[in-house]
Write an enzyme that holds these catalytic residues in place. Structure first.
Site, PDB file in Angstrom:
ATOM      1  N   GLY A  67     -56.150-113.011  16.449  1.00  0.00           N
ATOM      2  CA  GLY A  67     -57.223-113.170  17.418  1.00  0.00           C
ATOM      3  C   GLY A  67     -58.394-113.924  16.811  1.00  0.00           C
ATOM      4  O   GLY A  67     -58.515-114.036  15.588  1.00  0.00           O
ATOM      5  N   GLY A 116     -53.081-110.781  15.937  1.00  0.00           N
ATOM      6  CA  GLY A 116     -52.924-111.044  17.356  1.00  0.00           C
ATOM      7  C   GLY A 116     -51.720-111.890  17.703  1.00  0.00           C
ATOM      8  O   GLY A 116     -51.228-111.836  18.834  1.00  0.00           O
ATOM      9  N   GLU A 139     -55.588-107.238   8.640  1.00  0.00           N
ATOM     10  CA  GLU A 139     -56.944-106.977   9.135  1.00  0.00           C
ATOM     11  C   GLU A 139     -57.815-106.160   8.181  1.00  0.00           C
ATOM     12  O   GLU A 139     -59.045-106.259   8.228  1.00  0.00           O
ATOM     13  CB  GLU A 139     -56.872-106.283  10.496  1.00  0.00           C
ATOM     14  CG  GLU A 139     -56.352-107.166  11.624  1.00  0.00           C
ATOM     15  CD  GLU A 139     -54.842-107.210  11.714  1.00  0.00           C
ATOM     16  OE1 GLU A 139     -54.336-107.825  12.671  1.00  0.00           O
ATOM     17  OE2 GLU A 139     -54.165-106.646  10.833  1.00  0.00           O
ATOM     18  N   ASP A 147     -54.478-103.826  14.680  1.00  0.00           N
ATOM     19  CA  ASP A 147     -54.563-103.418  16.081  1.00  0.00           C
ATOM     20  C   ASP A 147     -53.447-104.089  16.898  1.00  0.00           C
ATOM     21  O   ASP A 147     -52.309-104.135  16.454  1.00  0.00           O
ATOM     22  CB  ASP A 147     -55.956-103.692  16.645  1.00  0.00           C
ATOM     23  CG  ASP A 147     -56.319-105.164  16.696  1.00  0.00           C
ATOM     24  OD1 ASP A 147     -55.770-105.967  15.902  1.00  0.00           O
ATOM     25  OD2 ASP A 147     -57.170-105.535  17.535  1.00  0.00           O
TER      26      ASP A 147
END
Length: 353
Positions: A67, A116, A139, A147
């Site tokens: 992301g 992501g 991350e 996530d």
């Protein structure tokens, strides 16, 4: 349909094709891309022309490196945290839609696939790995956590490999990603154009993928998996660190591996490492929608804390690779405070049908 926002859509015969095309950012998924993909997948779900959907990258180097966290950090610093939360809300909605998509959905993944990028590809029914795949959920190095449904997927991998990947952000290649079940088929990238044309011609997804698939090489880390299981089965971050220290006192490849994992944990955000550990503890008892709800709570809390902004600064903006974490040591993190991030309901919790 062509867009100028880093993503393209077309219907070719029976196939709806999504092409990630943001090369300068290695296809990092920003908010306009996520929104456009949500809208297009919604439209194709009711389009009788489209029998199945293909997600791919226009470039060899990367499928998607995650992301657009740099943009989210910029929004948060500017006091526009709700806009950042809106991004994560839509990203998680997209990943959940892909997980429940009513038509066969295949991702063709080669090159770098981080964070992501796995959110978009890892929940689909069919996941094809190319020979140059590099998978990671890195991350913790930037003050975030694995996530995009990592809370659900990673603890369900064989043994304790998911806990290792989550806590360290380790990168693995195609053979290991296949061995762990992160991907369903290995198809050499030279045959991908032919594969897409077969799907466009209306051939069924299952049979087509089976026809093109080949056996992957043996996993490079095969000899280490029993040791990963013993080390990362510890019931706390402290127990895992103790196990790494003990194994690292020896000689040989296993001891060298243990020392490298210990050093990696020490460099990462201590808060993020503790979050990743608790994700792996909670994930097995939580469904996918519930995992996304927990992750949305976590990103909301981290937008109000120091480490996310410091990690993005040190690794992605200034690139000095010298983040100053708060707290600075794994031993100084209170596991109860981490648990509270998971457990405290938000007024606008993410609820997915």
């Amino acid at each position: 349909m062509t867009t100028d926002i880093g993503i393209r859509f077309e219907v070719r015969g029976a196939a709806g094709i999504v092409t990630l095309d943001r090369p300068r950012a290695l296809n990092a998924l920003d908010h306009p891309m996520a929104r456009a993909m949500l809208a297009q997948l919604d439209a194709w779900s009711g389009d009788d022309r489209v029998a199945h959907v293909v997600l791919r990258s226009a470039h060899d180097r990367a499928f998607c490196v995650g992301g657009d966290v740099r943009a989210m950090a910029t929004l948060g610093r500017a006091g526009r945290k709700e806009e950042a939360r809106d991004y994560w809300r839509d990203e998680y909605r997209l990943d959940y839609l892909i997980a429940r998509y009513p038509k066969p959905f295949v991702s063709l993944v080669d090159g770098l696939c981080f964070g992501g990028g796995f959110g978009m590809s890892g929940h689909g029914r069919y996941r094809v790995a190319g020979e140059n795949l590099g998978f990671a959920m890195p991350e913790v190095a930037i003050g975030l956590f694995p996530d995009v449904g990592g809370t659900y997927v990673l603890p369900r991998l064989p043994g304790w490999s998911g806990t290792w990947l989550a806590m360290t952000g380790a990168r693995i290649g195609m053979p290991d990603a296949m061995a762990l079940g992160l991907y369903t088929h290995h198809i050499p990238t030279a045959r991908w154009p032919e594969l897409v044309e077969a799907l466009a011609a209306g051939e069924a997804m299952d049979g087509t993928l089976s026809r093109f698939a080949v056996a992957p090489p043996l996993p490079a880390l095969q000899a280490l998996y029993p040791h990963i299981d013993r080390i990362f089965a510890g019931g706390s971050v402290e127990a895992i660190l103790i196990a790494l220290e003990k194994v690292g006192e020896g000689e040989g490849p296993v001891a060298e591996f243990a020392r490298a994992q210990r050093d990696t944990l020490r460099r990462a955000s201590p808060t993020s490492v503790h979050i990743a550990f608790q994700q792996m503890q909670r994930g097995p008892g939580t469904d996918l929608a519930g995992c996304f709800k927990l992750e949305f709570r976590l990103v909301t809390h981290l937008l109000d804390q120091h480490d996310f902004y410091e990690g993005v600064r040190a690794l992605l903006i200034d690139k000095d690779q010298k983040p100053v974490w708060r707290p600075s040591r794994l031993e100084d993190v209170d596991p109860a405070a981490i648990a509270a991030m998971f457990d405290a309901a938000l007024p606008d919790d993410l609820l997915l049908a």
